[in-house]
Design an enzyme around this catalytic site. Structure first.
Site, PDB file in Angstrom:
ATOM      1  N   LYS A   1       7.166  23.568 -14.794  1.00 32.50           N
ATOM      2  CA  LYS A   1       6.345  22.397 -14.464  1.00 32.50           C
ATOM      3  C   LYS A   1       5.990  22.402 -12.982  1.00 32.50           C
ATOM      4  O   LYS A   1       4.851  22.120 -12.599  1.00 32.50           O
ATOM      5  CB  LYS A   1       7.054  21.090 -14.858  1.00 32.50           C
TER       6      LYS A   1
ATOM      7  N   HIS B   1       8.765   8.771 -27.312  1.00 36.71           N
ATOM      8  CA  HIS B   1       7.677   9.599 -26.778  1.00 36.71           C
ATOM      9  C   HIS B   1       7.897  11.078 -27.115  1.00 36.71           C
ATOM     10  O   HIS B   1       7.001  11.763 -27.605  1.00 36.71           O
ATOM     11  CB  HIS B   1       7.571   9.396 -25.263  1.00 36.71           C
TER      12      HIS B   1
ATOM     13  N   GLU C   1       9.998  18.146 -24.720  1.00 39.93           N
ATOM     14  CA  GLU C   1       9.175  18.409 -23.523  1.00 39.93           C
ATOM     15  C   GLU C   1       9.640  19.706 -22.852  1.00 39.93           C
ATOM     16  O   GLU C   1       8.840  20.447 -22.275  1.00 39.93           O
ATOM     17  CB  GLU C   1       9.272  17.245 -22.524  1.00 39.93           C
TER      18      GLU C   1
ATOM     19  N   LYS D   1       3.272  11.802 -11.223  1.00 39.13           N
ATOM     20  CA  LYS D   1       2.414  10.919 -12.038  1.00 39.13           C
ATOM     21  C   LYS D   1       3.178   9.641 -12.325  1.00 39.13           C
ATOM     22  O   LYS D   1       4.320   9.681 -12.798  1.00 39.13           O
ATOM     23  CB  LYS D   1       2.077  11.591 -13.361  1.00 39.13           C
TER      24      LYS D   1
ATOM     25  N   ARG E   1      -3.013  21.997 -14.492  1.00 40.98           N
ATOM     26  CA  ARG E   1      -1.895  21.090 -14.770  1.00 40.98           C
ATOM     27  C   ARG E   1      -2.024  20.453 -16.153  1.00 40.98           C
ATOM     28  O   ARG E   1      -1.029  20.081 -16.774  1.00 40.98           O
ATOM     29  CB  ARG E   1      -1.803  20.005 -13.672  1.00 40.98           C
TER      30      ARG E   1
ATOM     31  N   ARG F   1       0.816  -1.239   0.000  1.00 44.25           N
ATOM     32  CA  ARG F   1       0.000   0.000   0.000  1.00 44.25           C
ATOM     33  C   ARG F   1       0.841   1.276   0.000  1.00 44.25           C
ATOM     34  O   ARG F   1       0.436   2.325   0.481  1.00 44.25           O
ATOM     35  CB  ARG F   1      -0.962   0.044   1.186  1.00 44.25           C
TER      36      ARG F   1
ATOM     37  N   GLU G   1      -4.343  17.312 -11.285  1.00 44.17           N
ATOM     38  CA  GLU G   1      -4.760  17.628 -12.653  1.00 44.17           C
ATOM     39  C   GLU G   1      -6.269  17.743 -12.808  1.00 44.17           C
ATOM     40  O   GLU G   1      -6.897  17.099 -13.646  1.00 44.17           O
ATOM     41  CB  GLU G   1      -4.197  16.602 -13.652  1.00 44.17           C
TER      42      GLU G   1
ATOM     43  N   HIS H   1      -0.080  16.403 -26.503  1.00 50.70           N
ATOM     44  CA  HIS H   1      -0.134  15.005 -26.071  1.00 50.70           C
ATOM     45  C   HIS H   1      -1.375  14.250 -26.535  1.00 50.70           C
ATOM     46  O   HIS H   1      -1.343  13.026 -26.597  1.00 50.70           O
ATOM     47  CB  HIS H   1       0.013  14.912 -24.547  1.00 50.70           C
TER      48      HIS H   1
ATOM     49  N   ASN I   1      -0.101  18.986 -21.029  1.00 54.16           N
ATOM     50  CA  ASN I   1      -0.376  17.983 -22.062  1.00 54.16           C
ATOM     51  C   ASN I   1      -0.383  18.577 -23.468  1.00 54.16           C
ATOM     52  O   ASN I   1      -0.882  17.945 -24.408  1.00 54.16           O
ATOM     53  CB  ASN I   1      -1.728  17.305 -21.793  1.00 54.16           C
TER      54      ASN I   1
ATOM     55  N   HIS J   1      -0.119  10.885 -27.910  1.00 55.92           N
ATOM     56  CA  HIS J   1      -0.496   9.580 -27.343  1.00 55.92           C
ATOM     57  C   HIS J   1      -1.215   8.716 -28.372  1.00 55.92           C
ATOM     58  O   HIS J   1      -1.024   7.496 -28.425  1.00 55.92           O
ATOM     59  CB  HIS J   1      -1.369   9.763 -26.099  1.00 55.92           C
TER      60      HIS J   1
END
Ligand code: NAD
Length: 373
Positions: A232, A271, A191, A149, A246, A127, A242, A253, A250, A257
């Site tokens: 960032k 990427h 990026e 993330k 935030r 956990r 997000e 993206h 993206n 993606h």
């Protein structure tokens, strides 16, 4: 040696989950000196990939072993393909077999793939256990190691399984960039530019003037990484989960993606390369909608071309990509809300907004035009 006062860092202020990102040259080699203050355990699992292991695993482990830590090595294959749920299960089983406990520490050593995977494992095993990240690619240092993330891909799309897991600290060892292939440096650079495009026109202008120096001089690259990381960090602090701003991170993206997903993470595209094409498509969308001027779009294309980043969708095999396929792949993106795709629309350079109102016809026309030879 580990006095924060002498170290270059930025702080991510997230109340009880705040942490520092350190930038410098010898963190990997002297890892034990730096991590000591963050953990009381003497058992550390290092999760890394084959390429990074060949270059840096001995270095980081030597320091830890000399300081009497017990070290578990988990070495995965390199590349996006291993960022999946079966890797997570295999790693967790290996750790449990080796009696990895709740108070023990996971170190991620590698690029964004390892950071996302190791962070995710750290967030679910027992956990949640302590996590420290040593990002070794430019992309990971400017982007993926910041903001917590984590996640893995599924056959339905990228990062669809994941969690938020803030590390105890991030050690961006910039000397590791010396072994990074130029193609990977460029992918990370896209990026870095993205941060400038959404928030800081001055950074973009500085990058246009100095990118060549940045690629070759450590002092300048640290300046660029810090500048971009601060952008960032600000967005993460404003909106860590997000729910709003935030998402500006993206930019490009939604397109990127979808492209990666259509190419099945087969290694033909990195990427960051998908992101550079995605940014150009986002600017074309913005131009079509009247939010950016033609010369702004052209300036970004020109800069990406100077650097050697991909700007043209036609670079990819047409059999794999057309507008219907891209739209279909976009529907599986986790940024889809009530069937509406989310796009980040730049407004010139240094400003952007979030929109759920871009209809499929617009995307289709952008993609069809971009693919027309
Ligand atoms: P990567 O982790 O695959 O690393 C790129 C390649 O460089 C790999 O082959 C790796 O083995 C090798 N490598 C790593 N460090 C090296 C070094 N110092 N010298 C030589 N080779 C080295 O890819 P990446 O571009 O770092 O990261 C991409 C991933 O990051 C994607 O999965 C993307 O989804 C994720 N990402 C996550 C976030 C986030 O916020 N979590 C943000 C952006 C991107």
């Amino acid at each position: 040696m580990n006095s924060n006062a002498e170290m270059d860092f930025i702080k991510i202020n997230l109340e009880s989950e705040s942490y520092k990102i350190f930038f410098g040259k010898d963190y990997i080699e002297n890892s034990a000196n730096y991590i000591r203050e963050f953990t009381k355990t003497n058992k550390i699992a290092i999760i890394t990939d084959e390429n990074t292991a060949n270059l840096y695993l001995n270095k980081i482990s030597r320091s830890l072993l000399e300081s009497k830590y017990e070290v578990i090595h988990i070495i995965l294959k390199s590349g996006e393909k291993i960022k999946n749920i079966s890797s997570v299960e295999n790693v967790i089983n290996t750790l449990l077999k080796k009696r990895f406990e709740r108070d023990d520490l996971i170190i991620g050593l590698g690029g964004g793939v390892i950071g996302d995977l190791a962070g995710f494992i750290a967030s679910i095993i027992h956990r949640g256990v302590n996590f420290i990240n040593f990002p070794t690619t430019l992309l990971a240092q400017v982007d993926s190691s910041i903001g917590g993330k984590t996640g893995v891909n599924t056959k339905y799309g990228k990062n669809l399984i994941g969690s938020f897991k803030q590390p105890l600290a991030v050690f961006s060892d910039t000397s590791s960039l010396s072994t990074l292939p130029v193609r990977e440096i460029k992918a990370g650079y896209s990026e870095l530019v993205k941060h400038a495009l959404i928030k800081d026109n001055e950074l973009f202008m500085w990058l246009c003037e100095n990118w060549n120096v940045i690629f070759n001089q450590e002092e300048e690259i640290i300046k660029a990484i810090k500048w971009s990381s601060n952008i960032k960090a600000t967005l993460v602090q404003e909106d860590v989960r997000e729910r709003g701003s935030r998402a500006l991170l993206n930019l490009g993206h939604t397109y990127a993606h979808a492209i990666e997903s259509l190419l099945k993470y087969d290694g033909t595209i990195l990427h960051g390369e998908a992101v550079s094409v995605g940014i150009i498509l986002a600017y074309k969308t913005s131009y079509l909608l009247g939010y950016s001027k033609k010369d702004e779009l052209n300036k970004i294309i020109e800069h990406f071309n100077d650097v050697g980043l991909i700007t043209d969708l036609r670079k990819f095999n047409k059999d794999n990509i057309d507008s219907d396929m891209l739209l279909n792949a976009m529907n599986n993106d986790k940024k889809v809300k009530s069937g509406q795709k989310t796009f980040i629309i730049p407004e010139g350079i240094g400003k952007a907004f979030i929109s759920n109102k871009i209809n499929d016809e617009i995307i289709k026309s952008i993609v069809d035009t971009a693919l027309a030879s």
